[in-house]
Design a protein around this motif. Sequence first.
Motif, PDB file in Angstrom:
ATOM      1  N   ALA A  42       0.823  -1.206   0.000  1.00 29.83           N
ATOM      2  CA  ALA A  42       0.000   0.000   0.000  1.00 29.83           C
ATOM      3  C   ALA A  42       0.860   1.260   0.000  1.00 29.83           C
ATOM      4  N   ARG A  43       0.192   2.389  -0.214  1.00 26.07           N
ATOM      5  CA  ARG A  43       0.859   3.700  -0.203  1.00 26.07           C
ATOM      6  C   ARG A  43      -0.079   4.732   0.408  1.00 26.07           C
ATOM      7  N   TYR A  44       0.468   5.485   1.370  1.00 31.49           N
ATOM      8  CA  TYR A  44      -0.311   6.568   1.972  1.00 31.49           C
ATOM      9  C   TYR A  44       0.410   7.886   1.726  1.00 31.49           C
ATOM     10  N   ASN A  45      -0.187   8.719   0.891  1.00 29.48           N
ATOM     11  CA  ASN A  45       0.339  10.076   0.635  1.00 29.48           C
ATOM     12  C   ASN A  45       1.836  10.067   0.325  1.00 29.48           C
ATOM     13  N   GLY A  46       2.250   9.131  -0.538  1.00 28.55           N
ATOM     14  CA  GLY A  46       3.651   9.057  -0.974  1.00 28.55           C
ATOM     15  C   GLY A  46       4.531   8.166  -0.130  1.00 28.55           C
ATOM     16  N   ILE A  47       4.029   7.644   0.989  1.00 29.76           N
ATOM     17  CA  ILE A  47       4.797   6.758   1.865  1.00 29.76           C
ATOM     18  C   ILE A  47       4.386   5.317   1.576  1.00 29.76           C
ATOM     19  N   ASN A  83     -13.352   0.206  -5.004  1.00 25.38           N
ATOM     20  CA  ASN A  83     -12.742   0.263  -6.342  1.00 25.38           C
ATOM     21  C   ASN A  83     -13.001   1.609  -7.003  1.00 25.38           C
ATOM     22  N   GLN A  84     -13.130   2.644  -6.188  1.00 23.72           N
ATOM     23  CA  GLN A  84     -13.299   4.018  -6.651  1.00 23.72           C
ATOM     24  C   GLN A  84     -12.178   4.880  -6.074  1.00 23.72           C
ATOM     25  N   THR A  85     -12.029   6.075  -6.602  1.00 26.14           N
ATOM     26  CA  THR A  85     -10.999   6.993  -6.113  1.00 26.14           C
ATOM     27  C   THR A  85     -11.642   8.077  -5.267  1.00 26.14           C
ATOM     28  N   PRO A  86     -11.307   8.151  -3.984  1.00 24.00           N
ATOM     29  CA  PRO A  86     -11.885   9.189  -3.121  1.00 24.00           C
ATOM     30  C   PRO A  86     -11.393  10.575  -3.528  1.00 24.00           C
ATOM     31  N   GLN A  87     -12.191  11.568  -3.266  1.00 20.13           N
ATOM     32  CA  GLN A  87     -11.776  12.944  -3.538  1.00 20.13           C
ATOM     33  C   GLN A  87     -10.675  13.395  -2.584  1.00 20.13           C
ATOM     34  N   ASN A  88     -10.753  12.964  -1.345  1.00 17.80           N
ATOM     35  CA  ASN A  88      -9.741  13.302  -0.338  1.00 17.80           C
ATOM     36  C   ASN A  88      -9.267  12.028   0.359  1.00 17.80           C
ATOM     37  N   PRO A  89      -8.395  11.273  -0.301  1.00 16.92           N
ATOM     38  CA  PRO A  89      -7.986   9.991   0.293  1.00 16.92           C
ATOM     39  C   PRO A  89      -7.102  10.146   1.528  1.00 16.92           C
ATOM     40  N   TYR A  90      -6.364  11.261   1.622  1.00 17.70           N
ATOM     41  CA  TYR A  90      -5.416  11.440   2.722  1.00 17.70           C
ATOM     42  C   TYR A  90      -5.769  12.675   3.553  1.00 17.70           C
ATOM     43  N   ALA A  91      -5.460  12.594   4.839  1.00 17.30           N
ATOM     44  CA  ALA A  91      -5.624  13.759   5.709  1.00 17.30           C
ATOM     45  C   ALA A  91      -4.522  14.757   5.363  1.00 17.30           C
ATOM     46  N   ILE A 147       5.135  18.685   8.343  1.00 18.76           N
ATOM     47  CA  ILE A 147       3.908  18.092   7.795  1.00 18.76           C
ATOM     48  C   ILE A 147       3.615  16.798   8.560  1.00 18.76           C
ATOM     49  N   TYR A 148       2.455  16.736   9.166  1.00 22.85           N
ATOM     50  CA  TYR A 148       2.056  15.593   9.982  1.00 22.85           C
ATOM     51  C   TYR A 148       1.460  14.488   9.114  1.00 22.85           C
ATOM     52  N   TYR A 149       1.852  13.214   9.405  1.00 23.19           N
ATOM     53  CA  TYR A 149       1.287  12.049   8.716  1.00 23.19           C
ATOM     54  C   TYR A 149       0.434  11.200   9.655  1.00 23.19           C
ATOM     55  N   GLY A 150       0.980  10.900  10.816  1.00 24.73           N
ATOM     56  CA  GLY A 150       0.241  10.057  11.755  1.00 24.73           C
ATOM     57  C   GLY A 150       1.049   9.827  13.014  1.00 24.73           C
ATOM     58  N   ILE A 151       0.410   9.183  13.999  1.00 25.08           N
ATOM     59  CA  ILE A 151       1.087   8.911  15.260  1.00 25.08           C
ATOM     60  C   ILE A 151       1.670   7.494  15.261  1.00 25.08           C
ATOM     61  N   CYS A 152       2.620   7.273  16.158  1.00 20.38           N
ATOM     62  CA  CYS A 152       3.205   5.955  16.315  1.00 20.38           C
ATOM     63  C   CYS A 152       3.594   5.763  17.784  1.00 20.38           C
ATOM     64  N   GLU A 153       3.367   4.589  18.314  1.00 21.90           N
ATOM     65  CA  GLU A 153       3.787   4.281  19.674  1.00 21.90           C
ATOM     66  C   GLU A 153       5.273   3.937  19.676  1.00 21.90           C
ATOM     67  N   GLY A 154       5.984   4.499  20.651  1.00 21.03           N
ATOM     68  CA  GLY A 154       7.411   4.239  20.742  1.00 21.03           C
ATOM     69  C   GLY A 154       7.877   4.270  22.180  1.00 21.03           C
ATOM     70  N   GLU A 155       9.012   4.859  22.383  1.00 21.90           N
ATOM     71  CA  GLU A 155       9.620   4.926  23.710  1.00 21.90           C
ATOM     72  C   GLU A 155       9.097   6.137  24.492  1.00 21.90           C
ATOM     73  N   LYS A 164       7.132  15.048   8.010  1.00 19.41           N
ATOM     74  CA  LYS A 164       8.107  15.509   6.998  1.00 19.41           C
ATOM     75  C   LYS A 164       8.583  16.889   7.430  1.00 19.41           C
ATOM     76  N   TYR A 165       9.899  17.034   7.509  1.00 23.28           N
ATOM     77  CA  TYR A 165      10.498  18.312   7.896  1.00 23.28           C
ATOM     78  C   TYR A 165      11.205  18.888   6.680  1.00 23.28           C
ATOM     79  N   ILE A 166      10.805  20.096   6.287  1.00 23.96           N
ATOM     80  CA  ILE A 166      11.393  20.749   5.115  1.00 23.96           C
ATOM     81  C   ILE A 166      12.398  21.790   5.593  1.00 23.96           C
ATOM     82  N   LYS A 167      13.647  21.585   5.209  1.00 25.48           N
ATOM     83  CA  LYS A 167      14.726  22.470   5.657  1.00 25.48           C
ATOM     84  C   LYS A 167      15.603  22.820   4.464  1.00 25.48           C
ATOM     85  N   GLN A 168      15.645  24.106   4.104  1.00 29.79           N
ATOM     86  CA  GLN A 168      16.461  24.583   2.983  1.00 29.79           C
ATOM     87  C   GLN A 168      16.198  23.762   1.717  1.00 29.79           C
ATOM     88  N   ASN A 169      14.914  23.628   1.389  1.00 36.43           N
ATOM     89  CA  ASN A 169      14.452  22.908   0.191  1.00 36.43           C
ATOM     90  C   ASN A 169      14.777  21.418   0.215  1.00 36.43           C
TER      91      ASN A 169
END
Length: 287
Positions: A78-83, A96-104, A144-152, A166-171
Amino acid sequence: MKKIIYILSIFIIIFVNSTPLSTPVFAYTTYYGRALSSGIYLYSTPFVIEDKSNKIFEIPITYFVELLSDENELFYKARYNGINGYVLKNEMSCINQTPQNPYASNLSFRVFTPSGANLRTSPYESKGATNLITTIPFLETNLIYYGICEGEEAISYKGNIWYYCKYIKQNQEFYGYVYSPLCDLLSTIPQNTENFTYITPDFSTITPDDPNSPTYLSITTPWQIIIIVLISLPCIAIIYFLFKPTKIAMQKTNSIKPTKPKKNKKKKKISHLKRSDYYELDSDYFD
Protein backbone atom coordinates in the motif's frame (compact mmCIF):
# COMPACT_ATOMS: atom_id res chain seq x y z
CA MET A 1 21.35 18.03 -53.05
CA LYS A 2 17.87 19.53 -52.73
CA LYS A 3 16.32 16.32 -53.95
CA ILE A 4 18.14 14.33 -51.29
CA ILE A 5 16.86 16.67 -48.57
CA TYR A 6 13.30 16.41 -49.89
CA ILE A 7 13.49 12.61 -49.97
CA LEU A 8 14.84 12.38 -46.43
CA SER A 9 12.10 14.71 -45.18
CA ILE A 10 9.44 12.59 -46.87
CA PHE A 11 10.76 9.37 -45.37
CA ILE A 12 10.77 10.95 -41.90
CA ILE A 13 7.13 12.03 -42.35
CA ILE A 14 6.14 8.53 -43.51
CA PHE A 15 7.97 6.92 -40.58
CA VAL A 16 6.36 9.17 -37.99
CA ASN A 17 2.88 8.71 -39.39
CA SER A 18 3.25 4.97 -39.84
CA THR A 19 4.07 4.49 -36.13
CA PRO A 20 1.11 2.73 -34.51
CA LEU A 21 -1.20 5.19 -32.81
CA SER A 22 -1.59 3.05 -29.73
CA THR A 23 -3.61 3.60 -26.63
CA PRO A 24 -2.73 1.73 -23.45
CA VAL A 25 -5.73 -0.18 -22.17
CA PHE A 26 -5.56 -1.73 -18.75
CA ALA A 27 -7.75 -4.42 -17.36
CA TYR A 28 -6.94 -2.93 -14.00
CA THR A 29 -8.86 -1.20 -11.23
CA THR A 30 -7.35 1.14 -8.66
CA TYR A 31 -8.28 -0.02 -5.18
CA TYR A 32 -8.25 1.95 -1.94
CA GLY A 33 -8.42 0.61 1.59
CA ARG A 34 -10.11 2.64 4.32
CA ALA A 35 -9.23 2.78 8.01
CA LEU A 36 -12.62 2.81 9.75
CA SER A 37 -11.23 2.43 13.26
CA SER A 38 -8.22 3.54 15.28
CA GLY A 39 -5.08 1.44 15.62
CA ILE A 40 -4.77 0.59 11.89
CA TYR A 41 -1.14 0.96 10.86
CA LEU A 42 1.01 1.27 7.78
CA TYR A 43 3.76 -1.32 8.26
CA SER A 44 7.34 -1.34 6.98
CA THR A 45 7.40 -5.09 6.17
CA PRO A 46 4.66 -7.61 5.22
CA PHE A 47 5.23 -9.72 8.32
CA VAL A 48 3.62 -9.93 11.74
CA ILE A 49 6.15 -8.85 14.37
CA GLU A 50 5.36 -8.85 18.07
CA ASP A 51 7.19 -5.62 18.88
CA LYS A 52 6.42 -2.16 17.50
CA SER A 53 9.42 -1.89 15.18
CA ASN A 54 7.37 -2.88 12.13
CA LYS A 55 4.91 0.02 12.45
CA ILE A 56 5.46 3.23 10.47
CA PHE A 57 2.43 5.23 11.66
CA GLU A 58 -1.28 4.93 12.33
CA ILE A 59 -3.54 5.79 9.40
CA PRO A 60 -5.94 8.60 10.40
CA ILE A 61 -9.48 7.32 10.92
CA THR A 62 -11.80 7.43 7.86
CA TYR A 63 -8.87 8.01 5.46
CA PHE A 64 -7.42 5.70 2.82
CA VAL A 65 -4.33 3.97 1.55
CA GLU A 66 -3.89 3.13 -2.12
CA LEU A 67 -3.67 -0.65 -2.48
CA LEU A 68 -0.85 -1.47 -4.92
CA SER A 69 -0.85 -5.28 -4.95
CA ASP A 70 -1.72 -8.46 -3.12
CA GLU A 71 1.52 -9.07 -1.18
CA ASN A 72 0.75 -12.29 0.69
CA GLU A 73 -2.02 -14.00 2.64
CA LEU A 74 -2.04 -11.32 5.34
CA PHE A 75 -0.89 -8.07 3.75
CA TYR A 76 -1.57 -5.71 0.86
CA LYS A 77 1.23 -3.57 -0.50
CA ALA A 78 0.00 0.00 0.00
CA ARG A 79 0.86 3.70 -0.20
CA TYR A 80 -0.31 6.57 1.97
CA ASN A 81 0.34 10.08 0.63
CA GLY A 82 3.65 9.06 -0.97
CA ILE A 83 4.80 6.76 1.86
CA ASN A 84 5.05 3.10 0.80
CA GLY A 85 4.35 0.22 3.15
CA TYR A 86 1.93 -2.62 3.90
CA VAL A 87 -1.48 -2.94 5.53
CA LEU A 88 -3.27 -5.92 7.06
CA LYS A 89 -6.04 -7.22 4.82
CA ASN A 90 -8.46 -7.88 7.66
CA GLU A 91 -8.21 -4.23 8.77
CA MET A 92 -9.08 -2.69 5.40
CA SER A 93 -12.49 -1.72 4.07
CA CYS A 94 -11.81 -1.69 0.31
CA ILE A 95 -13.35 0.23 -2.57
CA ASN A 96 -12.74 0.26 -6.34
CA GLN A 97 -13.30 4.02 -6.65
CA THR A 98 -11.00 6.99 -6.11
CA PRO A 99 -11.89 9.19 -3.12
CA GLN A 100 -11.78 12.94 -3.54
CA ASN A 101 -9.74 13.30 -0.34
CA PRO A 102 -7.99 9.99 0.29
CA TYR A 103 -5.42 11.44 2.72
CA ALA A 104 -5.62 13.76 5.71
CA SER A 105 -3.91 16.83 4.26
CA ASN A 106 -2.73 20.26 5.43
CA LEU A 107 -1.92 18.93 8.90
CA SER A 108 0.93 20.64 10.74
CA PHE A 109 2.37 21.31 14.20
CA ARG A 110 5.33 23.12 15.74
CA VAL A 111 8.23 22.30 18.04
CA PHE A 112 7.63 23.97 21.40
CA THR A 113 10.72 23.40 23.49
CA PRO A 114 13.63 25.90 23.75
CA SER A 115 16.28 23.27 23.03
CA GLY A 116 14.45 22.02 19.95
CA ALA A 117 13.43 18.46 19.14
CA ASN A 118 15.30 15.62 17.48
CA LEU A 119 14.00 14.09 14.26
CA ARG A 120 14.76 10.35 14.33
CA THR A 121 14.46 7.34 12.03
CA SER A 122 12.64 5.40 14.76
CA PRO A 123 10.57 6.46 17.81
CA TYR A 124 13.36 5.79 20.32
CA GLU A 125 15.30 8.51 22.11
CA SER A 126 17.61 6.06 23.87
CA LYS A 127 19.36 5.12 20.61
CA GLY A 128 21.19 8.44 20.74
CA ALA A 129 23.03 9.44 17.57
CA THR A 130 22.47 6.11 15.82
CA ASN A 131 18.96 7.06 14.66
CA LEU A 132 19.32 10.84 14.67
CA ILE A 133 18.49 12.65 11.41
CA THR A 134 18.60 16.31 12.45
CA THR A 135 17.47 18.71 15.18
CA ILE A 136 14.34 20.78 14.60
CA PRO A 137 14.67 24.27 16.16
CA PHE A 138 12.33 25.92 18.65
CA LEU A 139 9.02 27.20 17.19
CA GLU A 140 9.68 25.52 13.85
CA THR A 141 6.40 25.07 11.98
CA ASN A 142 7.63 23.76 8.64
CA LEU A 143 6.48 20.26 9.60
CA ILE A 144 3.91 18.09 7.80
CA TYR A 145 2.06 15.59 9.98
CA TYR A 146 1.29 12.05 8.72
CA GLY A 147 0.24 10.06 11.75
CA ILE A 148 1.09 8.91 15.26
CA CYS A 149 3.21 5.95 16.32
CA GLU A 150 3.79 4.28 19.67
CA GLY A 151 7.41 4.24 20.74
CA GLU A 152 9.62 4.93 23.71
CA GLU A 153 8.55 7.07 26.65
CA ALA A 154 11.42 9.55 26.31
CA ILE A 155 10.24 11.72 29.24
CA SER A 156 8.75 10.13 32.33
CA TYR A 157 4.97 10.41 32.59
CA LYS A 158 4.74 12.12 29.19
CA GLY A 159 3.57 9.09 27.27
CA ASN A 160 5.00 7.15 24.36
CA ILE A 161 3.36 8.87 21.35
CA TRP A 162 5.54 10.12 18.51
CA TYR A 163 4.61 12.03 15.34
CA TYR A 164 5.71 10.71 11.98
CA CYS A 165 6.30 13.81 9.85
CA LYS A 166 8.11 15.51 7.00
CA TYR A 167 10.50 18.31 7.90
CA ILE A 168 11.39 20.75 5.11
CA LYS A 169 14.73 22.47 5.66
CA GLN A 170 16.46 24.58 2.98
CA ASN A 171 14.45 22.91 0.19
CA GLN A 172 15.38 19.46 1.53
CA GLU A 173 12.83 16.97 2.83
CA PHE A 174 13.50 14.80 5.90
CA TYR A 175 11.12 12.07 7.08
CA GLY A 176 11.11 10.76 10.62
CA TYR A 177 9.73 10.81 14.17
CA VAL A 178 9.43 13.63 16.70
CA TYR A 179 8.48 13.04 20.34
CA SER A 180 4.99 14.53 20.64
CA PRO A 181 5.32 16.07 24.18
CA LEU A 182 7.92 18.45 22.67
CA CYS A 183 5.37 19.77 20.19
CA ASP A 184 2.07 21.64 20.14
CA LEU A 185 -0.50 23.23 17.82
CA LEU A 186 -1.29 20.01 16.00
CA SER A 187 -4.00 20.65 13.42
CA THR A 188 -7.45 19.21 14.04
CA ILE A 189 -7.93 16.13 11.85
CA PRO A 190 -11.39 16.23 10.26
CA GLN A 191 -13.12 13.01 9.29
CA ASN A 192 -13.62 11.98 5.69
CA THR A 193 -17.39 11.69 5.20
CA GLU A 194 -17.42 10.27 1.65
CA ASN A 195 -19.71 7.25 1.22
CA PHE A 196 -18.69 4.14 -0.72
CA THR A 197 -19.74 0.55 -1.25
CA TYR A 198 -17.09 -1.82 0.04
CA ILE A 199 -15.84 -4.76 -2.01
CA THR A 200 -13.17 -7.46 -2.05
CA PRO A 201 -10.23 -6.43 -4.28
CA ASP A 202 -9.14 -8.65 -7.17
CA PHE A 203 -5.44 -8.39 -7.97
CA SER A 204 -5.35 -11.28 -10.44
CA THR A 205 -4.44 -8.93 -13.33
CA ILE A 206 -0.96 -7.50 -13.81
CA THR A 207 -0.53 -3.91 -12.76
CA PRO A 208 -0.15 -1.23 -15.50
CA ASP A 209 3.40 -0.46 -14.34
CA ASP A 210 4.50 -3.29 -16.64
CA PRO A 211 4.03 -2.27 -20.32
CA ASN A 212 4.71 -5.86 -21.41
CA SER A 213 1.78 -7.23 -19.48
CA PRO A 214 -1.15 -8.82 -21.38
CA THR A 215 -3.37 -5.99 -20.22
CA TYR A 216 -1.26 -3.39 -22.04
CA LEU A 217 -2.96 -3.31 -25.44
CA SER A 218 -2.19 -1.33 -28.57
CA ILE A 219 -5.26 -0.30 -30.54
CA THR A 220 -5.17 1.12 -34.06
CA THR A 221 -8.59 2.19 -35.29
CA PRO A 222 -9.70 2.15 -38.96
CA TRP A 223 -9.69 5.95 -38.96
CA GLN A 224 -6.04 5.96 -37.90
CA ILE A 225 -5.18 3.60 -40.78
CA ILE A 226 -7.00 5.90 -43.25
CA ILE A 227 -5.06 8.91 -41.93
CA ILE A 228 -1.74 7.06 -42.41
CA VAL A 229 -2.66 6.12 -46.00
CA LEU A 230 -3.82 9.66 -46.87
CA ILE A 231 -0.55 11.10 -45.59
CA SER A 232 1.65 8.49 -47.29
CA LEU A 233 0.11 8.74 -50.80
CA PRO A 234 1.12 12.39 -51.42
CA CYS A 235 4.63 11.55 -50.28
CA ILE A 236 4.88 8.76 -52.86
CA ALA A 237 3.56 11.13 -55.55
CA ILE A 238 6.18 13.73 -54.61
CA ILE A 239 8.96 11.15 -54.96
CA TYR A 240 7.60 10.14 -58.40
CA PHE A 241 7.51 13.71 -59.70
CA LEU A 242 10.97 14.43 -58.32
CA PHE A 243 12.50 11.67 -60.42
CA LYS A 244 10.25 11.88 -63.49
CA PRO A 245 12.12 13.69 -66.35
CA THR A 246 10.38 16.86 -67.52
CA LYS A 247 9.52 17.70 -71.16
CA ILE A 248 11.98 20.59 -71.24
CA ALA A 249 14.78 18.34 -70.12
CA MET A 250 13.83 15.80 -72.79
CA GLN A 251 13.72 18.48 -75.51
CA LYS A 252 17.14 19.74 -74.51
CA THR A 253 18.41 16.22 -74.63
CA ASN A 254 16.98 15.65 -78.13
CA SER A 255 18.26 19.01 -79.50
CA ILE A 256 21.86 18.11 -78.86
CA LYS A 257 23.30 16.60 -82.08
CA PRO A 258 25.80 13.87 -81.71
CA THR A 259 29.25 14.98 -82.65
CA LYS A 260 30.82 13.15 -85.58
CA PRO A 261 34.14 11.63 -84.93
CA LYS A 262 36.91 13.66 -86.59
CA LYS A 263 38.57 12.07 -89.53
CA ASN A 264 42.23 11.48 -89.37
CA LYS A 265 44.17 14.14 -91.16
CA LYS A 266 45.95 13.08 -94.30
CA LYS A 267 49.53 12.44 -93.77
CA LYS A 268 51.75 14.80 -95.63
CA LYS A 269 53.70 13.08 -98.36
CA ILE A 270 57.37 13.58 -98.33
CA SER A 271 58.42 14.67 -101.78
CA HIS A 272 61.35 12.68 -103.05
CA LEU A 273 63.81 14.25 -105.39
CA LYS A 274 63.84 12.89 -108.86
CA ARG A 275 66.98 11.84 -110.40
CA SER A 276 66.73 14.57 -112.90
CA ASP A 277 66.88 17.06 -110.10
CA TYR A 278 70.39 16.10 -109.22
CA TYR A 279 73.36 17.96 -110.84
CA GLU A 280 75.94 15.59 -111.99
CA LEU A 281 79.57 16.68 -112.17
CA ASP A 282 82.14 15.43 -114.60
CA SER A 283 84.79 13.21 -113.19
CA ASP A 284 87.34 15.48 -114.82
CA TYR A 285 86.30 18.16 -112.41
CA PHE A 286 87.84 16.33 -109.52
CA ASP A 287 91.18 15.72 -111.32
